[in-house]
Enzyme design. Structure first.
Site, PDB file in Angstrom:
ATOM      1  N   ASN A 177       0.866  -1.178   0.000  1.00  0.00           N
ATOM      2  CA  ASN A 177       0.000   0.000   0.000  1.00  0.00           C
ATOM      3  C   ASN A 177       0.903   1.228   0.000  1.00  0.00           C
ATOM      4  O   ASN A 177       1.491   1.574   1.025  1.00  0.00           O
ATOM      5  CB  ASN A 177      -0.892  -0.029   1.252  1.00  0.00           C
ATOM      6  CG  ASN A 177      -1.773   1.198   1.363  1.00  0.00           C
ATOM      7  OD1 ASN A 177      -1.801   2.034   0.452  1.00  0.00           O
ATOM      8  ND2 ASN A 177      -2.492   1.311   2.468  1.00  0.00           N
ATOM      9  N   TRP A 178       1.003   1.846  -1.165  1.00  0.00           N
ATOM     10  CA  TRP A 178       1.925   2.984  -1.288  1.00  0.00           C
ATOM     11  C   TRP A 178       1.356   4.250  -0.651  1.00  0.00           C
ATOM     12  O   TRP A 178       2.040   5.257  -0.547  1.00  0.00           O
ATOM     13  CB  TRP A 178       2.249   3.238  -2.759  1.00  0.00           C
ATOM     14  CG  TRP A 178       3.005   2.119  -3.436  1.00  0.00           C
ATOM     15  CD1 TRP A 178       3.390   0.918  -2.872  1.00  0.00           C
ATOM     16  CD2 TRP A 178       3.477   2.074  -4.792  1.00  0.00           C
ATOM     17  NE1 TRP A 178       4.067   0.153  -3.797  1.00  0.00           N
ATOM     18  CE2 TRP A 178       4.135   0.830  -4.990  1.00  0.00           C
ATOM     19  CE3 TRP A 178       3.397   2.960  -5.866  1.00  0.00           C
ATOM     20  CZ2 TRP A 178       4.716   0.471  -6.212  1.00  0.00           C
ATOM     21  CZ3 TRP A 178       3.971   2.608  -7.082  1.00  0.00           C
ATOM     22  CH2 TRP A 178       4.619   1.375  -7.257  1.00  0.00           C
ATOM     23  N   LYS A 179       0.090   4.222  -0.289  1.00  0.00           N
ATOM     24  CA  LYS A 179      -0.577   5.374   0.329  1.00  0.00           C
ATOM     25  C   LYS A 179      -0.383   6.624  -0.537  1.00  0.00           C
ATOM     26  O   LYS A 179      -0.333   6.501  -1.764  1.00  0.00           O
ATOM     27  CB  LYS A 179      -0.091   5.541   1.780  1.00  0.00           C
ATOM     28  CG  LYS A 179      -0.278   4.240   2.589  1.00  0.00           C
ATOM     29  CD  LYS A 179      -0.095   4.406   4.070  1.00  0.00           C
ATOM     30  CE  LYS A 179      -0.299   3.064   4.771  1.00  0.00           C
ATOM     31  NZ  LYS A 179      -0.194   3.153   6.223  1.00  0.00           N
ATOM     32  N   HIS A 233      -9.528   1.038   4.892  1.00  0.00           N
ATOM     33  CA  HIS A 233      -8.268   1.211   5.623  1.00  0.00           C
ATOM     34  C   HIS A 233      -8.500   2.148   6.804  1.00  0.00           C
ATOM     35  O   HIS A 233      -9.324   3.071   6.718  1.00  0.00           O
ATOM     36  CB  HIS A 233      -7.208   1.789   4.676  1.00  0.00           C
ATOM     37  CG  HIS A 233      -5.827   1.754   5.252  1.00  0.00           C
ATOM     38  ND1 HIS A 233      -5.407   2.664   6.184  1.00  0.00           N
ATOM     39  CD2 HIS A 233      -4.808   0.899   5.063  1.00  0.00           C
ATOM     40  CE1 HIS A 233      -4.156   2.375   6.534  1.00  0.00           C
ATOM     41  NE2 HIS A 233      -3.772   1.303   5.870  1.00  0.00           N
ATOM     42  N   GLU A 268      -6.902   4.548   7.826  1.00  0.00           N
ATOM     43  CA  GLU A 268      -6.691   5.967   7.505  1.00  0.00           C
ATOM     44  C   GLU A 268      -7.926   6.551   6.818  1.00  0.00           C
ATOM     45  O   GLU A 268      -8.229   7.735   6.976  1.00  0.00           O
ATOM     46  CB  GLU A 268      -5.412   6.120   6.661  1.00  0.00           C
ATOM     47  CG  GLU A 268      -4.180   5.893   7.546  1.00  0.00           C
ATOM     48  CD  GLU A 268      -2.964   5.329   6.837  1.00  0.00           C
ATOM     49  OE1 GLU A 268      -2.914   5.326   5.600  1.00  0.00           O
ATOM     50  OE2 GLU A 268      -2.044   4.860   7.555  1.00  0.00           O
ATOM     51  N   GLU A 277      -5.197  -4.938  10.553  1.00  0.00           N
ATOM     52  CA  GLU A 277      -4.172  -3.921  10.768  1.00  0.00           C
ATOM     53  C   GLU A 277      -4.483  -3.177  12.063  1.00  0.00           C
ATOM     54  O   GLU A 277      -5.319  -2.251  12.061  1.00  0.00           O
ATOM     55  CB  GLU A 277      -4.155  -2.917   9.612  1.00  0.00           C
ATOM     56  CG  GLU A 277      -3.867  -3.527   8.262  1.00  0.00           C
ATOM     57  CD  GLU A 277      -3.298  -2.496   7.290  1.00  0.00           C
ATOM     58  OE1 GLU A 277      -2.178  -2.722   6.831  1.00  0.00           O
ATOM     59  OE2 GLU A 277      -3.942  -1.478   7.035  1.00  0.00           O
ATOM     60  N   GLY A 336       2.765   2.195  10.888  1.00  0.00           N
ATOM     61  CA  GLY A 336       3.763   3.255  10.782  1.00  0.00           C
ATOM     62  C   GLY A 336       4.496   3.564  12.075  1.00  0.00           C
ATOM     63  O   GLY A 336       5.150   4.604  12.183  1.00  0.00           O
ATOM     64  N   SER A 363       3.536  -2.235  10.369  1.00  0.00           N
ATOM     65  CA  SER A 363       4.982  -2.325  10.630  1.00  0.00           C
ATOM     66  C   SER A 363       5.590  -3.664  10.225  1.00  0.00           C
ATOM     67  O   SER A 363       6.485  -4.164  10.907  1.00  0.00           O
ATOM     68  CB  SER A 363       5.284  -2.002  12.093  1.00  0.00           C
ATOM     69  OG  SER A 363       4.915  -0.657  12.383  1.00  0.00           O
ATOM     70  N   GLY A 372       2.902  -1.174   4.309  1.00  0.00           N
ATOM     71  CA  GLY A 372       2.888   0.257   4.013  1.00  0.00           C
ATOM     72  C   GLY A 372       4.295   0.755   3.717  1.00  0.00           C
ATOM     73  O   GLY A 372       4.826   0.574   2.628  1.00  0.00           O
ATOM     74  N   GLY A 373       4.920   1.355   4.723  1.00  0.00           N
ATOM     75  CA  GLY A 373       6.230   2.003   4.547  1.00  0.00           C
ATOM     76  C   GLY A 373       7.258   1.150   3.822  1.00  0.00           C
ATOM     77  O   GLY A 373       7.962   1.637   2.916  1.00  0.00           O
TER      78      GLY A 373
HETATM   79  P1  13P Z   1       3.096   0.322   7.723  1.00  0.00           P
HETATM   80  O1  13P Z   1       3.616  -0.949   7.083  1.00  0.00           O
HETATM   81  O2  13P Z   1       3.818   1.547   7.260  1.00  0.00           O
HETATM   82  O3  13P Z   1       2.995   0.192   9.191  1.00  0.00           O
HETATM   83  O4  13P Z   1       1.598   0.523   7.169  1.00  0.00           O
HETATM   84  C1  13P Z   1       0.718  -0.530   7.238  1.00  0.00           C
HETATM   85  C2  13P Z   1      -0.483  -0.168   6.464  1.00  0.00           C
HETATM   86  O5  13P Z   1      -1.240   0.696   6.852  1.00  0.00           O
HETATM   87  C3  13P Z   1      -0.719  -0.889   5.211  1.00  0.00           C
HETATM   88  O6  13P Z   1      -1.999  -0.669   4.716  1.00  0.00           O
END
Ligand code: 13P
Length: 244
Positions: free
Chosen positions: A8-10, A93, A95, A160, A166, A205, A226-227
């Site tokens: 997920n590149w957000k 998600h 977010e 999640e 993050g 994470s 994510g990251g």
């Molecule tokens: P991180 O891997 O940066 O913690 O993010 C997880 C995430 O929200 C994937 O959708």
């Protein structure tokens, strides 16, 4: 079923970076023991889909609107994602739930829209830190799963924990296993036998250093990253740790 490793590149990536990242993922993806999906921002999705076409890498969106079309300024429909080359979409998600106030019934309507367009829905659930500290994590996640899925759901769930996204923090192995077992039980209750084989991803994470341990836990069907999905080497190392 093969595990799914999804990136997920957000809200990260202009065109040049995104194409570079996609190319690097494609280069390493051929021999991986898992399915691989990247979910770039909508603005570069078509270009990324073109770059990975014909390879082992699939492309997904990060959200879609529940309606087919109409007066919804700034929103993107499932059909638009499909038309741009997506085969999947992340929905609900945390977010989106936090930043845009999305409720589980709204997520469910989005799932219906995604499925109608032939997209694989990846539905995210997870408790906040306060909810876990209060011992309410299973009740919260159970309600999110129950209310976010339409009857006959045949997509993917991503667990999640909000506090693990993050932050570099992850639940203990026992806590991940317990929550995935809880989600499996809800899926069986909600969907009957159809809930037995759906993949339940872990997200929050996930890094190369913890991927092998997390991906080996019972009922973990892959990872939503994510990251670490923004660095091809890290994302590929996580995918290489998938259990086949
Ligand atoms: P991180 O891997 O940066 O913690 O993010 C997880 C995430 O929200 C994937 O959708």
């Amino acid at each position: 079923m093969r595990q799914l490793i999804a990136g997920n590149w957000k809200m990260n990536g202009l065109l040049a970076d995104s194409l570079e990242l996609a190319s690097a993922v494609v280069k390493g993806a051929a021999a991986l023991p898992c399915d691989v999906l990247v979910c770039p921002p909508a603005t570069v999705l078509r270009a990324v889909a073109g770059k990975v076409a014909g390879t082992a890498v699939a492309v997904g969106g990060q959200d879609c609107h529940a309606k087919e079309k109409g007066a919804h300024t700034g929103d993107i429909s499932a059909a638009m994602l499909k038309d741009a080359g997506a085969s999947a979409v992340i929905l609900g998600h945390s977010e989106r739930r936090t930043d845009h106030g999305e409720s589980s019934p709204e997520v469910r309507a989005k799932v219906v829209a995604a499925v109608a367009c032939g997209l694989l829905p990846i539905v995210c659930v997870g408790e906040t830190e306060a909810e876990r500290l209060a011992g309410r994590q299973e009740d919260v996640v159970r309600a999110q799963v129950w209310d976010s899925l339409p009857d006959g759901f045949a997509g993917v769930i991503a667990y999640e924990p909000v506090w693990a996204i993050g932050t570099g923090r992850t639940p203990t192995e026992a806590d991940v296993a317990a929550m995935h077992a809880c989600i499996r039980a809800v899926l069986l209750e909600r969907l009957g036998e159809g809930g037995r084989r759906l993949r339940i991803l872990y997200g929050g994470s996930v890094k190369p250093a913890n991927a092998r341990t997390l991906l080996a836990l019972p009922e973990v069907g892959g990872a939503l990253v994510g990251g670490a999905s923004l660095a091809a080497a890290d994302f590929l190392a996580i995918a290489a740790a998938a259990a086949d």
